[in-house]
Design a protein around this motif. Structure first.
Motif, PDB file in Angstrom:
ATOM      1  N   ARG A   6       0.650  -1.349  -0.429  1.00 10.59           N
ATOM      2  CA  ARG A   6       0.143   0.153   0.169  1.00 10.59           C
ATOM      3  C   ARG A   6       0.865   1.177   0.135  1.00 10.59           C
ATOM      4  N   TRP A   7       0.661   2.093  -1.012  1.00 10.77           N
ATOM      5  CA  TRP A   7       1.206   3.524  -0.790  1.00 10.77           C
ATOM      6  C   TRP A   7       0.455   4.584  -0.904  1.00 10.77           C
ATOM      7  N   TYR A   8       0.499   5.549  -0.030  1.00 13.42           N
ATOM      8  CA  TYR A   8      -0.269   6.765   0.284  1.00 13.42           C
ATOM      9  C   TYR A   8      -0.150   8.000  -0.803  1.00 13.42           C
ATOM     10  N   THR A  31      -2.728   2.165  -4.285  1.00 17.63           N
ATOM     11  CA  THR A  31      -2.587   3.632  -3.893  1.00 17.63           C
ATOM     12  C   THR A  31      -4.183   4.261  -3.893  1.00 17.63           C
ATOM     13  N   THR A  32      -4.045   5.570  -3.758  1.00 19.00           N
ATOM     14  CA  THR A  32      -5.184   6.373  -3.651  1.00 19.00           C
ATOM     15  C   THR A  32      -4.852   7.675  -3.717  1.00 19.00           C
ATOM     16  N   LEU A  33      -5.596   8.434  -4.113  1.00 24.32           N
ATOM     17  CA  LEU A  33      -6.023  10.139  -4.104  1.00 24.32           C
ATOM     18  C   LEU A  33      -6.414  10.302  -2.441  1.00 24.32           C
ATOM     19  N   TYR A  34      -5.120  10.633  -1.756  1.00 21.79           N
ATOM     20  CA  TYR A  34      -5.609  10.529  -0.519  1.00 21.79           C
ATOM     21  C   TYR A  34      -6.380  11.811   0.051  1.00 21.79           C
ATOM     22  N   ASP A  35      -6.002  12.737  -0.672  1.00 23.46           N
ATOM     23  CA  ASP A  35      -6.627  14.155  -0.233  1.00 23.46           C
ATOM     24  C   ASP A  35      -8.036  14.595  -0.800  1.00 23.46           C
ATOM     25  N   VAL A  36      -8.637  13.629  -1.662  1.00 29.32           N
ATOM     26  CA  VAL A  36      -9.953  14.024  -2.299  1.00 29.32           C
ATOM     27  C   VAL A  36     -10.868  13.416  -1.173  1.00 29.32           C
ATOM     28  N   PRO A  37     -11.668  14.339  -0.669  1.00 30.63           N
ATOM     29  CA  PRO A  37     -12.784  13.864   0.132  1.00 30.63           C
ATOM     30  C   PRO A  37     -13.673  12.912  -0.210  1.00 30.63           C
ATOM     31  N   ALA A  38     -14.175  11.994   0.799  1.00 36.14           N
ATOM     32  CA  ALA A  38     -15.111  10.981   0.304  1.00 36.14           C
ATOM     33  C   ALA A  38     -16.409  11.799  -0.363  1.00 36.14           C
ATOM     34  N   GLY A  39     -16.851  11.298  -1.499  1.00 30.94           N
ATOM     35  CA  GLY A  39     -18.138  12.004  -2.016  1.00 30.94           C
ATOM     36  C   GLY A  39     -17.864  12.707  -3.324  1.00 30.94           C
ATOM     37  N   VAL A 155      -1.588  11.611   8.539  1.00 32.15           N
ATOM     38  CA  VAL A 155      -3.118  11.597   8.585  1.00 32.15           C
ATOM     39  C   VAL A 155      -3.514  10.198   8.550  1.00 32.15           C
ATOM     40  N   MET A 156      -4.081   9.418   9.646  1.00 30.49           N
ATOM     41  CA  MET A 156      -4.290   7.798   9.333  1.00 30.49           C
ATOM     42  C   MET A 156      -5.437   7.729   8.480  1.00 30.49           C
ATOM     43  N   PRO A 157      -5.789   6.505   7.681  1.00 25.71           N
ATOM     44  CA  PRO A 157      -6.615   6.410   6.559  1.00 25.71           C
ATOM     45  C   PRO A 157      -7.992   6.157   7.649  1.00 25.71           C
ATOM     46  N   GLY A 158      -8.922   6.727   7.352  1.00 20.70           N
ATOM     47  CA  GLY A 158     -10.298   6.893   7.995  1.00 20.70           C
ATOM     48  C   GLY A 158     -10.359   7.498   9.423  1.00 20.70           C
ATOM     49  N   TRP A 159      -9.174   8.607   9.623  1.00 23.01           N
ATOM     50  CA  TRP A 159      -9.294   9.135  10.825  1.00 23.01           C
ATOM     51  C   TRP A 159      -8.798  10.594  10.383  1.00 23.01           C
ATOM     52  N   GLU A 160      -9.345  11.135   9.367  1.00 22.25           N
ATOM     53  CA  GLU A 160      -8.882  12.481   8.972  1.00 22.25           C
ATOM     54  C   GLU A 160      -9.824  13.474   9.949  1.00 22.25           C
ATOM     55  N   PRO A 161      -8.892  14.361  10.311  1.00 22.77           N
ATOM     56  CA  PRO A 161      -9.230  15.372  11.562  1.00 22.77           C
ATOM     57  C   PRO A 161     -10.477  16.056  11.146  1.00 22.77           C
ATOM     58  N   GLU A 162     -10.815  16.289   9.680  1.00 24.21           N
ATOM     59  CA  GLU A 162     -11.894  16.942   9.252  1.00 24.21           C
ATOM     60  C   GLU A 162     -13.268  16.124   9.685  1.00 24.21           C
ATOM     61  N   THR A 326      10.285   6.030  11.802  1.00 23.36           N
ATOM     62  CA  THR A 326       8.912   6.833  12.348  1.00 23.36           C
ATOM     63  C   THR A 326       8.081   7.102  10.809  1.00 23.36           C
ATOM     64  N   ALA A 327       6.792   6.513  11.060  1.00 23.80           N
ATOM     65  CA  ALA A 327       6.121   6.492  10.118  1.00 23.80           C
ATOM     66  C   ALA A 327       4.414   6.514  10.580  1.00 23.80           C
ATOM     67  N   MET A 328       3.673   6.372   9.475  1.00 24.75           N
ATOM     68  CA  MET A 328       2.189   6.342   9.738  1.00 24.75           C
ATOM     69  C   MET A 328       1.904   4.908  10.620  1.00 24.75           C
ATOM     70  N   PRO A 329       1.486   4.836  11.726  1.00 31.57           N
ATOM     71  CA  PRO A 329       1.477   3.489  12.619  1.00 31.57           C
ATOM     72  C   PRO A 329       0.802   2.595  11.556  1.00 31.57           C
ATOM     73  N   GLY A 330       1.663   1.471  11.364  1.00 32.18           N
ATOM     74  CA  GLY A 330       1.165   0.232  10.694  1.00 32.18           C
ATOM     75  C   GLY A 330       1.625   0.142   9.168  1.00 32.18           C
ATOM     76  N   TYR A 331       2.106   1.519   8.952  1.00 34.96           N
ATOM     77  CA  TYR A 331       2.526   1.518   7.517  1.00 34.96           C
ATOM     78  C   TYR A 331       3.874   2.206   7.459  1.00 34.96           C
ATOM     79  N   GLY A 332       4.776   1.646   8.110  1.00 34.76           N
ATOM     80  CA  GLY A 332       6.227   1.850   7.682  1.00 34.76           C
ATOM     81  C   GLY A 332       6.812   1.068   6.785  1.00 34.76           C
ATOM     82  N   LEU A 333       7.986   0.991   6.392  1.00 39.07           N
ATOM     83  CA  LEU A 333       8.518   0.211   5.374  1.00 39.07           C
ATOM     84  C   LEU A 333       9.169  -1.120   5.888  1.00 39.07           C
ATOM     85  N   TYR A 334       9.921  -1.165   7.126  1.00 39.29           N
ATOM     86  CA  TYR A 334      10.746  -2.287   7.256  1.00 39.29           C
ATOM     87  C   TYR A 334       9.703  -3.498   7.405  1.00 39.29           C
TER      88      TYR A 334
END
Ligand code: DNO
Length: 355
Positions: A6-8, A31-39, A155-162, A326-334
């Motif tokens: 997975r790559w953000y 992958t995804t367009l991470y900054d496009v809001p749902a809808g 910014v965690m997937p599904g946990w966007e501050p907005e 140091t990375a997005m929890p769950g989504y580091g490289l190693y």
């Protein structure tokens, strides 16, 4: 199967395409367009740019995770048709670029839920963990606050501050939505998008609810074999398929993972393979992928995928944070790279044993 990661996108991910390209046996990204809001509809230009960037690295796009579903579609709210139209436009634009796999979820309000993002294990690695007792003590509005300190600035997937800022309002939208309504709304959505999926051969792969039970009293339906088979039947089209996520279905010990894989034969289009370690029925943490580090038999999971003729992408799922990354929890490289290599090793052995 194809091994993927997975790559953000370069704006959000601490991991680079170059690094992913150097993990032996990984040929594609999810992958995804991470900054496009749902809808909102994804534009053809944005999809083309994303594709060009990935392909310039020597990798290709194996699928999208996620095209998020607007809450109005899940609740059957007044504007759902507008948001479904936008979803169809996104699928159309993806289809035109030859992207044929879309992972999505139908979880109300919260995507996956954890009570800790950095539980320390005896070896000093940190992992995501879930403790039902801890969750029971949190009011939903405070959920984001309680874990945001451990997000490492990501910014965690599904946990966007907005979205999290609107949690109270989102909860009120679900006041009259029970499991039956949620099933009906899912059916309505799927029936509306199947024509475009058929036209471009896009496989929709619903992600299970994680954990696989109701959280904060919200209805959750993609949790077990009976429900997922019901969903397959209610829109009986091969393009209505599943992301088989071992770590999500596996949260419920009543789910027999290899048995579920066999039951869903032909409809699993994407697999997330990871291990969990249970400390009790209601407390688990995300272990390394290796069977002996957790509670699942990873060999049996991979074997079931092999035996059912699975040809889609697999990705290692959440990894531990190791080696001071140091990375997005769950989504580091190693640790995900170790996971990919281990899963590739299992697959090679299973394949050779079957010759
Ligand atoms: C968590 C992921 C989920 C998943 C979505 C799919 O790490 O597995 O956020 O991507 O539920 O829409």
């Amino acid at each position: 199967m194809e091994m993927t990661m997975r790559w953000y996108g370069s704006k959000f991910d601490t991991v680079t395409l170059k690094q992913i390209r150097q993990i032996a046996g990984v040929t594609g990204v999810i992958t995804t367009l991470y900054d496009v809001p749902a809808g909102e509809a994804w534009t053809a230009d944005a999809i083309r740019d994303m594709k060009a960037e990935v392909e310039a690295s020597g990798l290709h796009i194996s699928g999208i995770e996620s095209v998020n579903v607007h809450e109005d579609i899940k609740t059957g709210g007044g504007e759902r048709d507008k948001y479904i139209e936008n979803y169809i436009e996104t699928l159309e634009n993806l289809g035109k670029e030859g992207i044929r796999l879309v992972c999505y979820n139908f979880m109300p309000v919260f995507d996956w839920t954890r009570s800790e993002l950095a539980r320390i294990r005896p070896d000093g690695s940190t992992v995501l963990a879930y403790d039902q007792e801890a969750v029971d003590k949190i009011v939903p509005e405070k959920m984001f606050e309680s874990i945001s300190g451990d997000m490492n600035g990501t910014v965690m997937p599904g946990w966007e501050p907005e979205r999290m800022a609107r949690v109270k309002e989102l909860f009120s939208q679900y006041e009259n939505v029970d499991e039956e309504k949620l099933f009906n709304n899912l059916k309505y959505f799927l029936e509306a998008i199947m024509p475009v999926c058929n036209k471009y051969d896009i496989k929709m792969a619903i992600h299970p609810d994680d954990p696989a039970w109701s959280v904060f009293g919200l209805p959750r339906i993609i949790t077990n074999k009976a429900n997922i088979l019901r969903m397959m039947k209610m829109v009986d089209d091969v393009h209505n398929g599943v992301t088989f996520c071992s770590g999500s279905y596996g949260t419920n010990s009543e789910n027999d993972l290899p048995d579920m894989i066999h039951a869903l034969k032909g409809r699993i289009h994407f697999a997330h393979v990871r291990n969990l370690k249970f400390n009790s029925q209601s407390d688990f943490e995300e272990a390394a992928h290796l069977s002996s580090d957790g509670s699942f038999d990873m060999y049996e999971i991979m074997k079931a995928l092999y035996d059912t003729g699975f040809t889609g992408p697999i990705r290692p799922d959440h990894g531990r944070m190791i080696w001071d990354e140091t990375a997005m929890p769950g989504y580091g490289l190693y640790d995900r790279a170790l996971g990919a290599s281990y899963l590739n090793g299992l697959w090679e052995a299973i394949e050779k044993n079957n010759r």
